[in-house]
Design an enzyme around this catalytic site. Structure first.
Site, PDB file in Angstrom:
ATOM      1  N   LYS A 147      -1.470  -7.148  -9.288  1.00  0.00           N
ATOM      2  CA  LYS A 147      -2.462  -6.992  -8.207  1.00  0.00           C
ATOM      3  C   LYS A 147      -1.999  -5.871  -7.295  1.00  0.00           C
ATOM      4  O   LYS A 147      -1.085  -6.040  -6.501  1.00  0.00           O
ATOM      5  CB  LYS A 147      -2.600  -8.281  -7.396  1.00  0.00           C
ATOM      6  CG  LYS A 147      -3.815  -8.229  -6.484  1.00  0.00           C
ATOM      7  CD  LYS A 147      -3.707  -9.124  -5.274  1.00  0.00           C
ATOM      8  CE  LYS A 147      -3.011  -8.497  -4.116  1.00  0.00           C
ATOM      9  NZ  LYS A 147      -3.642  -7.308  -3.527  1.00  0.00           N
ATOM     10  N   PHE A 190       0.805  -1.225   0.000  1.00  0.00           N
ATOM     11  CA  PHE A 190       0.000   0.000   0.000  1.00  0.00           C
ATOM     12  C   PHE A 190       0.839   1.277   0.000  1.00  0.00           C
ATOM     13  O   PHE A 190       0.341   2.348  -0.334  1.00  0.00           O
ATOM     14  CB  PHE A 190      -0.929   0.018   1.238  1.00  0.00           C
ATOM     15  CG  PHE A 190      -0.235   0.461   2.506  1.00  0.00           C
ATOM     16  CD1 PHE A 190      -0.078   1.815   2.794  1.00  0.00           C
ATOM     17  CD2 PHE A 190       0.296  -0.454   3.417  1.00  0.00           C
ATOM     18  CE1 PHE A 190       0.573   2.234   3.952  1.00  0.00           C
ATOM     19  CE2 PHE A 190       0.953  -0.044   4.562  1.00  0.00           C
ATOM     20  CZ  PHE A 190       1.095   1.300   4.826  1.00  0.00           C
ATOM     21  N   CYS A 214       9.568   1.920   3.179  1.00  0.00           N
ATOM     22  CA  CYS A 214      10.442   0.796   3.528  1.00  0.00           C
ATOM     23  C   CYS A 214      11.865   1.295   3.748  1.00  0.00           C
ATOM     24  O   CYS A 214      12.680   0.612   4.339  1.00  0.00           O
ATOM     25  CB  CYS A 214      10.428  -0.253   2.434  1.00  0.00           C
ATOM     26  SG  CYS A 214      11.141   0.354   0.919  1.00  0.00           S
ATOM     27  N   GLU A 218       9.476  -3.981  12.738  1.00  0.00           N
ATOM     28  CA  GLU A 218       9.301  -2.813  11.875  1.00  0.00           C
ATOM     29  C   GLU A 218       8.041  -2.091  12.361  1.00  0.00           C
ATOM     30  O   GLU A 218       6.967  -2.693  12.422  1.00  0.00           O
ATOM     31  CB  GLU A 218       9.117  -3.283  10.425  1.00  0.00           C
ATOM     32  CG  GLU A 218       8.946  -2.145   9.450  1.00  0.00           C
ATOM     33  CD  GLU A 218       8.708  -2.638   8.010  1.00  0.00           C
ATOM     34  OE1 GLU A 218       7.997  -3.635   7.827  1.00  0.00           O
ATOM     35  OE2 GLU A 218       9.251  -2.008   7.093  1.00  0.00           O
ATOM     36  N   SER A 248       5.174  -6.930   3.119  1.00  0.00           N
ATOM     37  CA  SER A 248       5.650  -7.302   4.464  1.00  0.00           C
ATOM     38  C   SER A 248       6.378  -8.647   4.445  1.00  0.00           C
ATOM     39  O   SER A 248       6.284  -9.411   3.485  1.00  0.00           O
ATOM     40  CB  SER A 248       4.450  -7.396   5.398  1.00  0.00           C
ATOM     41  OG  SER A 248       3.609  -8.454   4.963  1.00  0.00           O
ATOM     42  N   GLU A 255      -5.030  -3.811  -2.073  1.00  0.00           N
ATOM     43  CA  GLU A 255      -6.484  -3.612  -1.954  1.00  0.00           C
ATOM     44  C   GLU A 255      -6.790  -2.328  -1.181  1.00  0.00           C
ATOM     45  O   GLU A 255      -7.912  -1.858  -1.161  1.00  0.00           O
ATOM     46  CB  GLU A 255      -7.128  -4.828  -1.252  1.00  0.00           C
ATOM     47  CG  GLU A 255      -6.732  -5.059   0.203  1.00  0.00           C
ATOM     48  CD  GLU A 255      -5.376  -5.759   0.373  1.00  0.00           C
ATOM     49  OE1 GLU A 255      -4.635  -5.886  -0.628  1.00  0.00           O
ATOM     50  OE2 GLU A 255      -5.065  -6.155   1.518  1.00  0.00           O
ATOM     51  N   ARG A 256      -5.737  -1.755  -0.558  1.00  0.00           N
ATOM     52  CA  ARG A 256      -5.971  -0.557   0.256  1.00  0.00           C
ATOM     53  C   ARG A 256      -5.858   0.741  -0.555  1.00  0.00           C
ATOM     54  O   ARG A 256      -6.295   1.783  -0.116  1.00  0.00           O
ATOM     55  CB  ARG A 256      -4.999  -0.547   1.439  1.00  0.00           C
ATOM     56  CG  ARG A 256      -5.295  -1.733   2.366  1.00  0.00           C
ATOM     57  CD  ARG A 256      -4.591  -1.630   3.655  1.00  0.00           C
ATOM     58  NE  ARG A 256      -3.312  -2.332   3.637  1.00  0.00           N
ATOM     59  CZ  ARG A 256      -2.542  -2.462   4.684  1.00  0.00           C
ATOM     60  NH1 ARG A 256      -2.888  -1.925   5.828  1.00  0.00           N
ATOM     61  NH2 ARG A 256      -1.401  -3.111   4.608  1.00  0.00           N
TER      62      ARG A 256
HETATM   63  P1  NAD Z   1       1.452  -6.483   2.919  1.00  0.00           P
HETATM   64  O1  NAD Z   1       2.383  -7.613   2.942  1.00  0.00           O
HETATM   65  O2  NAD Z   1       0.357  -6.433   3.918  1.00  0.00           O
HETATM   66  O3  NAD Z   1       0.740  -6.426   1.473  1.00  0.00           O
HETATM   67  C1  NAD Z   1       1.495  -6.569   0.279  1.00  0.00           C
HETATM   68  C2  NAD Z   1       0.664  -7.355  -0.718  1.00  0.00           C
HETATM   69  O4  NAD Z   1       0.510  -8.697  -0.272  1.00  0.00           O
HETATM   70  C3  NAD Z   1      -0.729  -6.788  -0.891  1.00  0.00           C
HETATM   71  O5  NAD Z   1      -1.043  -6.792  -2.262  1.00  0.00           O
HETATM   72  C4  NAD Z   1      -1.610  -7.717  -0.068  1.00  0.00           C
HETATM   73  O6  NAD Z   1      -2.892  -7.885  -0.630  1.00  0.00           O
HETATM   74  C5  NAD Z   1      -0.857  -9.026  -0.059  1.00  0.00           C
HETATM   75  N1  NAD Z   1      -0.900  -9.746   1.228  1.00  0.00           N
HETATM   76  C6  NAD Z   1      -0.922  -9.224   2.471  1.00  0.00           C
HETATM   77  N2  NAD Z   1      -0.860 -10.203   3.389  1.00  0.00           N
HETATM   78  C7  NAD Z   1      -0.798 -11.364   2.720  1.00  0.00           C
HETATM   79  C8  NAD Z   1      -0.687 -12.733   3.121  1.00  0.00           C
HETATM   80  N3  NAD Z   1      -0.640 -13.077   4.406  1.00  0.00           N
HETATM   81  N4  NAD Z   1      -0.630 -13.663   2.158  1.00  0.00           N
HETATM   82  C9  NAD Z   1      -0.656 -13.324   0.860  1.00  0.00           C
HETATM   83  N5  NAD Z   1      -0.755 -12.042   0.431  1.00  0.00           N
HETATM   84  C10 NAD Z   1      -0.818 -11.080   1.340  1.00  0.00           C
HETATM   85  O7  NAD Z   1       2.326  -5.152   2.949  1.00  0.00           O
HETATM   86  P2  NAD Z   1       1.794  -3.672   3.124  1.00  0.00           P
HETATM   87  O8  NAD Z   1       1.315  -3.477   4.526  1.00  0.00           O
HETATM   88  O9  NAD Z   1       0.863  -3.339   2.029  1.00  0.00           O
HETATM   89  O10 NAD Z   1       3.139  -2.843   2.882  1.00  0.00           O
HETATM   90  C11 NAD Z   1       4.020  -2.509   3.918  1.00  0.00           C
HETATM   91  C12 NAD Z   1       5.194  -3.455   3.962  1.00  0.00           C
HETATM   92  O11 NAD Z   1       5.840  -3.480   2.701  1.00  0.00           O
HETATM   93  C13 NAD Z   1       6.261  -3.021   4.962  1.00  0.00           C
HETATM   94  O12 NAD Z   1       6.739  -4.143   5.631  1.00  0.00           O
HETATM   95  C14 NAD Z   1       7.343  -2.405   4.095  1.00  0.00           C
HETATM   96  O13 NAD Z   1       8.635  -2.425   4.649  1.00  0.00           O
HETATM   97  C15 NAD Z   1       7.251  -3.284   2.888  1.00  0.00           C
HETATM   98  N6  NAD Z   1       7.817  -2.623   1.734  1.00  0.00           N
HETATM   99  C16 NAD Z   1       9.042  -3.050   1.315  1.00  0.00           C
HETATM  100  C17 NAD Z   1       9.650  -2.418   0.249  1.00  0.00           C
HETATM  101  C18 NAD Z   1      10.991  -2.858  -0.218  1.00  0.00           C
HETATM  102  O14 NAD Z   1      11.367  -2.511  -1.340  1.00  0.00           O
HETATM  103  N7  NAD Z   1      11.740  -3.612   0.582  1.00  0.00           N
HETATM  104  C19 NAD Z   1       9.003  -1.360  -0.400  1.00  0.00           C
HETATM  105  C20 NAD Z   1       7.739  -0.972   0.051  1.00  0.00           C
HETATM  106  C21 NAD Z   1       7.152  -1.616   1.127  1.00  0.00           C
END
Ligand code: NAD
Length: 520
Positions: A194, A170, A302, A402, A247, A197-198
């Site tokens: 994809k 997101f 991130c 984090e 994440s 969703e947020r």
């Molecule tokens: P998230 O993992 O909740 O969501 C990411 C994607 O995965 C979304 O499309 C979501 O629908 C899906 N998802 C969420 N939980 C899932 C699960 N249990 N099983 C399968 N799919 C799932 O992440 P977020 O909260 O949207 O983003 C924040 C996180 O992303 C932070 O940890 C941040 O550090 C990380 N991030 C990392 C980078 C990088 O380049 N290292 C860049 C941006 C964000």
């Protein structure tokens, strides 16, 4: 200022207003935005007001199958287009994005909450990847070695993979999709993406702009949903490679599941980025940079500098860090005077406040308490003001997890060596920054610290798009990173040709010996 020949198109998110007044976010399949037939919908709230902005479908399996089928069909002709054709399209695409940057930013502020300048930065950093894709013909060039044996040459081509999948978090709703599909399709692949969703609106707008730039139907398709949509991408046999950013929990799951299914995977995950402050640093500049990098985008980057290690006497700089943090204005991201917008959701706010409380319970000091932030006119928003926790020890939850909010965690060290040891003992390896005016200290830090992205007097060292985003250790799984040359490798196979063209063969007079290049 519009680029020559490109009209300013008033791109709207692909929504229709329902009878309740809330919009629905469409899916994008085969070049068209269509209403999902799903009976499962997710309310998307504006983080500054918690009002419903739109409803996002959890796509049905049939819709997701259609998206992949469309991408598979489009691949047949798209993969045969010339790199020069794709380059031309990328030039046009970059102009369309540039001309609509403010529209995109407005959508991001509404759905994600970040301030308009931050939202423009979100688009701009993605646009730089599109800029890099404009040089796709030279990036796709292979290698050659002539005369490896008599009349024999070896050369290689970079060929596309097929349908690729992208899964987006997101926090950068424009930049991260732009890390994925422009590179994938410039290499000749097609894509199913994809968004989170947020906040899927920016991705929808960007894909619609792609169609305007001349990309044929089916080359990029957008599906929506959560776990089921992610698992669908990991499992589908026609998807050859998966790019994930998000994440740890989701990233490890995607890496394992998609790898088990024989796919190529790159997975960027969480982070705990440390800033190290030496006494010889430019004090005013370093403090300002730390405040911006820790609290900007409400800490939801991130590469946020969420942890600072104050070396030696710089522990006495805390009052100034606090003062600088207090100067930041918290509020609605669309207000031009605001520095720190809301966090994404009430659940996220609750989790952040729990971590702050855990720090207090574990004996740390709440040096600046931003928990009770209120914003006039936005009383229901998910606001947290800059918060600073000091006297932190590595075993505490606030250090280990984090936080992903506007919270700066402060540790102290006696020497640079000690600070480097702390960073290297942390499981994450996304980014780090050193503030110093001493070249020898900088050099020591660069060579001894075990993180993929290192800043020297640069608090958020995200590389430009001709390099790659090179987080390591717990922040990444895979081999090839996002954007830059590594992304071209990720999205292509190498085909190596060994060819012998001899005049004797043409005249039918060659000998009948079988020879390998090493034998003659
Ligand atoms: P998230 O993992 O909740 O969501 C990411 C994607 O995965 C979304 O499309 C979501 O629908 C899906 N998802 C969420 N939980 C899932 C699960 N249990 N099983 C399968 N799919 C799932 O992440 P977020 O909260 O949207 O983003 C924040 C996180 O992303 C932070 O940890 C941040 O550090 C990380 N991030 C990392 C980078 C990088 O380049 N290292 C860049 C941006 C964000």
């Amino acid at each position: 200022m519009l680029s020559r020949g490109i009209s300013k198109v008033n791109f709207k998110c692909q929504r229709v207003w329902s009878s309740t007044g809330a919009a629905t976010t469409k899916i994008y399949i085969d070049g068209k935005a269509v209403e999902s037939k799903s009976n499962e919908w997710i309310d998307l709230h504006n983080p500054a007001t918690n009002e419903v902005v739109t409803k996002v479908p959890k796509c049905t399996t049939a819709e997701m199958e259609n998206a992949v089928a469309s991408a598979k069909e489009a691949y047949k002709s798209w993969s045969r287009t010339t790199p020069l054709h794709r380059q031309k399209i990328m030039f046009k695409y970059r102009s369309i994005i540039e001309n609509n940057l403010k529209e995109l930013a407005k959508n991001i502020t509404t759905e994600q909450g970040k301030t308009l300048p931050d939202a423009e930065g979100d688009v701009f950093r993605g646009l730089q990847v599109v800029d890099h894709c404009c040089s796709i013909p030279s990036m796709l060039m292979g290698e050659t070695l002539s005369n490896v044996a008599t009349d024999m040459d070896i050369y290689s081509y970079r060929t596309p993979l097929g349908v690729t999948g992208g899964i987006v978090p997101f926090n950068f709703p424009a930049m991260i999709p732009l890390w994925m599909f422009p590179v994938s399709i410039s290499c000749g692949n097609t894509c199913v993406i994809k968004p989170s969703e947020r906040d899927p609106g920016a991705c929808m707008m960007l894909v619609e702009m792609l169609t305007e730039a001349g990309v044929p139907p089916g080359v990029v398709n957008v599906i929506h949903g959560t776990h089921d949509a992610v698992n669908f991408i990991c499992d589908h046999p026609d998807i050859k490679a998966v790019s994930f950013v998000g994440s740890d929990i989701a990233g490890k799951h995607v890496y394992e599941r998609a790898c088990k299914n024989g796919k190529r995977v790159q997975s960027n995950m969480g982070a705990k980025n440390h800033g190290v402050v030496l006494a010889d640093a430019n004090k005013t500049k370093a403090i300002s940079q730390i405040a911006g990098a820790a609290f900007g985008a409400a800490g939801q980057r991130c590469m946020a500098l969420s942890t600072v290690i104050l070396v030696g006497e710089t522990k006495n700089w805390l009052p100034q860090i606090k003062e600088r943090a207090q100067q930041l204005k918290v509020g609605y991201g669309g207000d031009p005077n605001v520095d720190v917008g809301p966090v994404i959701s009430p659940q996220s706010k609750k989790r952040i406040l729990e971590i702050v409380q855990s720090a207090v319970d574990e004996g740390a000091t709440l040096y600046l308490d931003g928990r009770n932030a209120t914003v006039a006119g936005y009383e229901k928003g998910n606001f947290i003001a800059p918060t600073i926790i000091t006297d932190v020890k590595p075993h505490m939850r606030c250090y280990k997890e984090e936080i992903f909010g506007p919270v700066l965690v402060c540790l102290t060290a006696n020497t640079l060596d000690e600070a480097i040891d702390i960073i290297n003992a942390n499981p994450y390896g996304n980014g780090t920054a050193l503030f110093t005016s001493n070249g020898a200290s900088a050099r020591q830090f660069i060579h001894q610290v075990d993180c993929g992205q290192v800043g020297i007097n640069v608090p958020i060292p995200v590389p430009l798009s001709m390099f790659s985003f090179t987080g390591t250790r717990g922040s990444f799984q895979g081999d090839l990173h996002f954007f830059g040359k590594q992304a071209i490798q990720f999205y292509t196979e190498t085909k190596t040709i060994t060819a012998q063209w001899s005049a004797a063969d043409a005249s039918g007079k060659g000998d009948d010996a079988i020879s390998m290049p090493t034998m003659r």
